[in-house]
Design a protein around this motif. Structure first.
Motif, PDB file in Angstrom:
ATOM      1  N   LEU A 371       4.293  27.370   8.445  1.00  0.00           N
ATOM      2  CA  LEU A 371       4.004  26.121   9.153  1.00  0.00           C
ATOM      3  C   LEU A 371       2.611  26.116   9.761  1.00  0.00           C
ATOM      4  O   LEU A 371       1.979  25.054   9.854  1.00  0.00           O
ATOM      5  CB  LEU A 371       5.067  25.891  10.228  1.00  0.00           C
ATOM      6  N   ASN A 375       1.189  21.869   6.170  1.00  0.00           N
ATOM      7  CA  ASN A 375       2.084  20.867   6.744  1.00  0.00           C
ATOM      8  C   ASN A 375       3.325  20.641   5.886  1.00  0.00           C
ATOM      9  O   ASN A 375       4.127  19.751   6.170  1.00  0.00           O
ATOM     10  CB  ASN A 375       1.337  19.541   6.933  1.00  0.00           C
ATOM     11  N   THR A 377       6.142  22.124   5.541  1.00  0.00           N
ATOM     12  CA  THR A 377       7.431  22.237   6.228  1.00  0.00           C
ATOM     13  C   THR A 377       7.813  20.930   6.912  1.00  0.00           C
ATOM     14  O   THR A 377       8.962  20.492   6.836  1.00  0.00           O
ATOM     15  CB  THR A 377       7.371  23.371   7.265  1.00  0.00           C
ATOM     16  N   VAL A 378       6.853  20.306   7.570  1.00  0.00           N
ATOM     17  CA  VAL A 378       7.134  19.033   8.243  1.00  0.00           C
ATOM     18  C   VAL A 378       7.538  17.968   7.225  1.00  0.00           C
ATOM     19  O   VAL A 378       8.467  17.185   7.464  1.00  0.00           O
ATOM     20  CB  VAL A 378       5.901  18.579   9.050  1.00  0.00           C
ATOM     21  N   ASP A 379       6.874  17.923   6.073  1.00  0.00           N
ATOM     22  CA  ASP A 379       7.222  16.943   5.046  1.00  0.00           C
ATOM     23  C   ASP A 379       8.623  17.181   4.480  1.00  0.00           C
ATOM     24  O   ASP A 379       9.335  16.235   4.115  1.00  0.00           O
ATOM     25  CB  ASP A 379       6.197  16.994   3.911  1.00  0.00           C
ATOM     26  N   LEU A 381      11.249  18.233   6.051  1.00  0.00           N
ATOM     27  CA  LEU A 381      12.340  18.052   7.001  1.00  0.00           C
ATOM     28  C   LEU A 381      13.269  16.894   6.636  1.00  0.00           C
ATOM     29  O   LEU A 381      14.468  16.935   6.920  1.00  0.00           O
ATOM     30  CB  LEU A 381      11.776  17.833   8.407  1.00  0.00           C
ATOM     31  N   THR A 404       5.016  26.578  16.510  1.00  0.00           N
ATOM     32  CA  THR A 404       5.944  26.230  15.433  1.00  0.00           C
ATOM     33  C   THR A 404       7.124  25.429  15.961  1.00  0.00           C
ATOM     34  O   THR A 404       7.489  24.387  15.400  1.00  0.00           O
ATOM     35  CB  THR A 404       6.438  27.511  14.738  1.00  0.00           C
ATOM     36  N   THR A 407       6.202  21.887  16.996  1.00  0.00           N
ATOM     37  CA  THR A 407       6.046  20.996  15.842  1.00  0.00           C
ATOM     38  C   THR A 407       7.393  20.569  15.284  1.00  0.00           C
ATOM     39  O   THR A 407       7.613  19.391  14.960  1.00  0.00           O
ATOM     40  CB  THR A 407       5.224  21.699  14.743  1.00  0.00           C
ATOM     41  N   LEU A 408       8.315  21.530  15.180  1.00  0.00           N
ATOM     42  CA  LEU A 408       9.644  21.200  14.652  1.00  0.00           C
ATOM     43  C   LEU A 408      10.387  20.253  15.599  1.00  0.00           C
ATOM     44  O   LEU A 408      11.024  19.286  15.146  1.00  0.00           O
ATOM     45  CB  LEU A 408      10.450  22.479  14.437  1.00  0.00           C
ATOM     46  N   ASN A 411       9.291  16.664  15.414  1.00  0.00           N
ATOM     47  CA  ASN A 411       9.796  15.942  14.242  1.00  0.00           C
ATOM     48  C   ASN A 411      11.317  15.968  14.153  1.00  0.00           C
ATOM     49  O   ASN A 411      11.889  15.737  13.077  1.00  0.00           O
ATOM     50  CB  ASN A 411       9.186  16.549  12.978  1.00  0.00           C
ATOM     51  N   ALA A 413      13.619  18.245  14.206  1.00  0.00           N
ATOM     52  CA  ALA A 413      14.291  19.186  13.315  1.00  0.00           C
ATOM     53  C   ALA A 413      15.480  19.815  14.033  1.00  0.00           C
ATOM     54  O   ALA A 413      15.426  20.085  15.227  1.00  0.00           O
ATOM     55  CB  ALA A 413      13.310  20.265  12.868  1.00  0.00           C
TER      56      ALA A 413
END
Length: 472
Positions: A371, A375, A377-379, A381, A404, A407-408, A411, A413
Motif C-alpha cells: 500500500l 494505490n 490496494t485502495v482500488d 477494496l 496503512t 488509508t484503509l 476508504n 475497509a
C-alpha cells in the motif's frame, strides 16, 4: 635538575607530593606555572617557589650575559687604544714632521678609526640599560580544586584505535536507538493489535534455511509443522468470522502490507492452500501486477493472467481461460499477467472473478501491491469484503502501519485482522509440536508411509469453474 632542587628546598615539607607544570603562550610570551598537590597550601607554596626560581634564574642569566658583553666591548676598546699608542711611539719623529709620509698617515687614520668604533660600541652597550626581555611575575592565583578530566588516553596506538572503534560503535548504537525511538518497529502482537485495531489471526514462525524451501513452492509434502498450523489457524478464524456474520458464502479476502518483503504474497498463497485441506476449492488472484510473485509459488505461467483480460460481452468466458489449476496443491490460480502501471482498467475484471468465485461458494484470496508503494490496494477494496494486514516482526515500522491503517479506514475497509510474520514464539513451538504425538505416532503422517502428495493429486477434484454472467 638544579631548578627542581631549588624549588623543593623552597617548598619545604611535602615537596615530594607536588606536581609542577610550565606552559608557554607563544603569542604573548607569558609562561603559566601550575603546581598540583593534595593540600592547597602545599600547592600554593610550590607555585610560588617555581615562579621565584624561574624568574630569578632567568634574570640572573640575562644579567650575566650582559656583563659578558660589556667586558668584551671594554677589551676591544683597550686593544684598539694600545695598538694606536704603540704605532705613535714607534713613528713619533716621522709623524711630527711638517709633512708626514702618506703611508704612515693612512695607517694612523685607520687605527684612530678603530679606537673610535670600539669606544662607540662600548658606549652603546653601557647605555643599553634594561632593554630586552625582563622576567617578572605577572600574577599569582589562588589554589583551586583541579577540574582536569580524569580520562587519560593510552599512549599505545593500537589501544587508541580499539578505543576509537568502541566509541564509534557506541555512537552508532545510540544513533540507531534514537532513530528507532522516532519510528519504532513492530516487535510484539499486542503492539500490532493496538495500531491496527483488529486481532492477530495468525503468527507465522521464522523459517530457517533448511526449511526455507517451503516458501518457494506451495506443496502438501512440505506443508507441515508450526508454519502450516499458523495458516490453518488463520483459515479457521476466517471461517468462524464468516459464520458469526451469518454469511451464506465465503468472504472475499484482500491481503495487504505496508511495504515490500513483509510476507503478503506468501500469506495469500498458503492461506489459499489451507482451504483445500478442508475440502473447499479456493481461488487465489495475483493482484500485484507490478511485481508478480504468486505464479512462482504455484509454478504456473504468469501469462495469460488478470491484466490479459479485455472487457467485453465474453468477459466471463475470458476469465475461465486464465484460471489455472495447480495440480500439486489443487488451488485455482489467476496469475497477474503482463505488468501494467495502473489497475483502474482491471477492476471490472477482478470484480467478475471475485463475485463468480463467491457465488460458487469458493473462498477468494486476492494478493495486492504494498500500500505504501502503489494505490492498487485502495482500488481493489470495492472488489472484496475483508482485508487482512500482514505485519513483519522487526521490519514493519509503526509509522508505516499507522499510514496503512489510516488509508484503509478512510476508504471504509473492513479490516478483519492481521498476520504476524517472523514470530519467534511460533518457531519455538516446533519442539512441542513434534513431541505432542503419542509414542506410536512419533512422526507426522507423511513419515509413516502415507502416499506422497504428488501421487494423491490424481484424486484432486478437477472441477472446472463455471462463471455466472448474470451480474457481469
Amino acid at each position: 635538575g638544579a631548578s627542581r632542587d631549588l624549588v623543593e628546598r623552597a617548598i619545604g615539607p611535602g615537596a615530594d607530593q607536588v606536581t609542577l607544570d610550565a606552559r608557554l603562550n607563544e603569542e604573548n610570551g607569558v609562561v603559566t606555572l601550575t603546581a598540583t598537590a593534595a593540600e592547597p597550601a602545599i600547592a600554593a607554596r610550590g607555585a610560588q617557589a617555581l615562579n621565584d626560581v624561574l624568574v630569578d634564574s632567568n634574570n640572573d642569566a640575562r644579567d650575566q650575559a650582559r656583563q659578558e658583553r660589556l667586558d668584551d666591548a671594554t677589551a676591544i676598546v683597550e686593544g684598539a687604544r694600545q695598538r694606536l699608542a704603540d704605532f705613535v711611539n714607534a713613528n713619533g719623529p716621522a709623524l711630527g714632521a711638517p709633512v708626514a709620509p702618506p703611508a704612515l698617515q693612512i695607517e694612523l687614520d685607520a687605527l684612530e678609526a678603530d679606537v673610535a668604533a670600539a669606544e662607540a660600541a662600548l658606549r652603546d652597550e653601557q647605555t643599553a640599560g634594561e632593554e630586552g626581555l625582563v622576567y617578572r611575575s605577572v600574577k599569582v592565583g589562588e589554589a583551586t580544586k583541579d577540574v582536569k578530566s580524569k580520562l587519560q588516553l593510552p599512549a599505545d596506538t593500537r589501544l587508541r584505535v580499539v578505543l576509537g572503534l568502541l566509541i564509534g560503535l557506541v555512537g552508532a548504537v545510540a544513533i540507531v536507538a534514537f532513530v528507532e525511538k522516532l519510528n519504532p518497529r513492530i516487535d510484539d502482537p499486542s503492539h500490532a493489535e493496538r495500531l491496527i485495531g483488529a486481532p492477530v489471526l495468525a503468527m507465522v514462525p521464522v523459517m530457517n534455511r533448511r526449511r526455507g524451501k517451503v516458501l518457494k513452492r506451495v506443496d502438501p509434502a512440505t506443508f507441515t509443522g508450526p508454519f502450516a498450523e499458523s495458516f490453518r489457524a488463520l483459515r479457521s478464524h476466517l471461517d468462524f468470522r464468516n459464520v458469526a456474520d451469518e454469511r451464506t458464502s465465503p468472504a472475499r479476502v484482500l491481503v495487504v502490507s505496508a511495504a515490500p518483503g513483509e510476507g503478503k504474497t506468501t500469506t495469500a498463497a498458503f492461506l489459499s492452500y489451507s482451504y483445500t485441506e478442508v475440502g473447499q476449492d479456493p481461488i487465489v488472484v495475483g493482484g500485484d501486477v507490478r511485481r508478480p510473485t504468486v505464479h512462482h509459488l504455484f509454478e504456473v505461467p504468469r501469462i495469460p493472467g488478470l491484466s490479459s483480460l479485455e472487457a467485453g460481452p465474453d468477459l466471463a468466458a475470458s476469465v475461465a481461460e486464465i484460471v489455472t489449476r495447480d495440480p500439486v496443491s489443487g488451488v485455482n490460480v489467476v496469475p497477474s499477467g503482463p505488468a501494467v502501471d495502473r489497475v483502474t482498467g482491471l477492476l471490472s475484471r477482478l470484480a467478475t472473478i471475485t463475485r463468480a468465485g463467491q457465488r460458487a461458494g469458493r473462498p477468494v484470496v486476492v494478493d495486492s501491491a504494498p500500500l505504501m508503494v502503489a494505490n492498487d490496494t485502495v482500488d481493489y477494496l470495492s472488489c472484496v469484503d475483508w482485508v487482512i494486514v500482514v505485519v513483519r516482526l522487526g521490519r514493519s515500522t509503526e509509522r508505516s502501519i499507522k499510514q496503512t491503517i489510516a488509508t484503509l479506514r478512510l476508504n471504509e475497509a473492513d479490516i478483519v485482522g492481521c498476520v504476524m510474520v517472523g514470530s519467534l514464539e511460533s518457531a519455538d513451538a516446533k519442539r512441542y509440536y513434534y513431541s505432542y504425538y503419542a509414542p506410536e505416532d512419533a512422526k507426522p503422517a507423511k513419515h509413516r508411509g502415507e502416499a506422497p502428495a504428488r501421487e494423491r493429486e490424481r484424486e484432486v477434484d478437477r472441477q472446472v469453474l463455471v462463471f455466472d454472467t448474470e451480474e457481469g
